[in-house]
Design an enzyme around this catalytic site. Structure first.
Site, PDB file in Angstrom:
ATOM      1  N   THR A  60       0.794  -1.225   0.000  1.00 26.75           N
ATOM      2  CA  THR A  60       0.000   0.000   0.000  1.00 26.75           C
ATOM      3  C   THR A  60       0.831   1.281   0.000  1.00 26.75           C
ATOM      4  OG1 THR A  60      -0.170  -0.081   2.424  1.00 26.75           O
ATOM      5  CG2 THR A  60      -1.950  -1.114   1.149  1.00 26.75           C
ATOM      6  N   GLY A 118       5.130   3.074  -0.770  1.00 26.07           N
ATOM      7  CA  GLY A 118       6.554   2.938  -1.050  1.00 26.07           C
ATOM      8  C   GLY A 118       6.896   1.940  -2.133  1.00 26.07           C
ATOM      9  N   SER A 123      18.485  -4.421   2.638  1.00 25.05           N
ATOM     10  CA  SER A 123      18.903  -3.023   2.710  1.00 25.05           C
ATOM     11  C   SER A 123      20.419  -2.974   2.702  1.00 25.05           C
ATOM     12  CB  SER A 123      18.386  -2.381   4.001  1.00 25.05           C
ATOM     13  OG  SER A 123      19.004  -1.135   4.251  1.00 25.05           O
ATOM     14  N   TYR A 131      18.071  -2.502  13.673  1.00 24.54           N
ATOM     15  CA  TYR A 131      17.582  -2.476  12.286  1.00 24.54           C
ATOM     16  C   TYR A 131      18.580  -3.162  11.362  1.00 24.54           C
ATOM     17  CZ  TYR A 131      16.210  -0.889   7.678  1.00 24.54           C
ATOM     18  OH  TYR A 131      15.868  -0.856   6.339  1.00 24.54           O
ATOM     19  N   LYS A 186      18.085  -6.630   9.021  1.00 25.63           N
ATOM     20  CA  LYS A 186      18.299  -6.703   7.577  1.00 25.63           C
ATOM     21  C   LYS A 186      19.461  -7.640   7.232  1.00 25.63           C
ATOM     22  CE  LYS A 186      14.923  -4.258   6.006  1.00 25.63           C
ATOM     23  NZ  LYS A 186      13.878  -4.899   5.162  1.00 25.63           N
TER      24      LYS A 186
END
Length: 248
Positions: free
Chosen positions: A9, A11, A136, A149, A153
């Site tokens: 929904t 990006g 990422s 984070y 990733k």
């Protein structure tokens, strides 16, 4: 060709949905916000067949129930794009909020696993499929104040490699895409709605766009049958590494 996209929904997920619709792929669009899913379905239904599933990837029971609810004609999923994920907070590890850690690990790692587990058995049974995992540059290079984070990733990177080792024998391709600085809702989520702080992330240079990443995903999934795009890192032209950006 049937493609399931999580986080569709906004990006990168939204841009990928548009790009896949241009290829006449049939789309299973997944996200937490039913109103946005409905709007996107209305937008794309003139181009291709679209169905939606509203669930939170962090909830394993929710994921399983949603994917199992697909009608027979939607069950032969050819492409899975594991895009849903988030970053919450930017602080030294000693000051980190465990609630933020839970959000990132639950969505970025466990959520990817839950959705994959629901889809992969069908791909194995059909001996074909393609999984695209959105990692990422942070999964390749840890930076200060982003330990959890980056760890989440890095886990995606390891899972992509592990999936490829396990699934190649079943005719299933696995692609890991590692974007650098992409201007989406990412920083707004990370900074919990602080628009001024989020905007500063992209000041002084031209960041990547969601469309840039969607173009790369299209490149990977439309490669010839004998070609697997295993791992792609995409940086903005001004970006040399995760946090090394030339600003003017």
């Amino acid at each position: 060709m049937i493609a399931l996209i999580t986080g569709a929904t906004s990006g990168i997920g939204y841009a990928t949905a548009l790009a896949f619709a241009d290829l006449d792929f049939q789309l299973i669009l997944c996200g937490r916000r039913q109103d946005r899913l409905d709007a996107l379905k209305d937008q794309l239904s003139e181009q291709t067949r679209v169905t939606t599933l509203a669930f939170d990837v962090r909830d394993r029971n929710d994921v399983e129930a949603a994917i199992q609810s697909l009608p027979t004609e939607w069950q032969a999923i050819d492409i899975l794009v594991n895009n849903a994920g988030n970053a919450h907070g930017l602080s030294p590890i000693q000051d980190g909020d465990p609630a933020d850690w839970d959000q990132m690990i639950d969505a970025n790692v466990q959520g990817l696993l839950y959705v994959s587990k629901a889809v992969i058995p069908g791909m194995v049974a059909r001996q074909r499929g393609h999984i695209v995992n959105l990692s990422s540059v942070a999964g390749k290079q840890t930076y200060a104040n982003g330990a959890v984070y980056c760890a989440s990733k890095a886990a995606v990177e390891a899972l992509s490699t592990g999936m490829r080792l396990d699934l190649t024998q079943h005719g299933i391709k696995v692609t890991n895409i590692a974007p650098g600085a992409v201007e989406t809702e990412f920083s707004m989520v990370r900074f919990k709605g602080d628009a001024e702080r989020a905007a500063k992330v992209y000041e002084g240079f031209t960041p990547l766009t969601a469309d840039d990443i969607a173009d790369t995903i299209v490149y990977a999934v439309t490669a010839p049958a004998h070609v697997t795009i295993a791992d792609l890192t995409i940086l903005a032209n001004a970006q040399a590494a995760a946090t090394t950006i030339v600003r003017k």
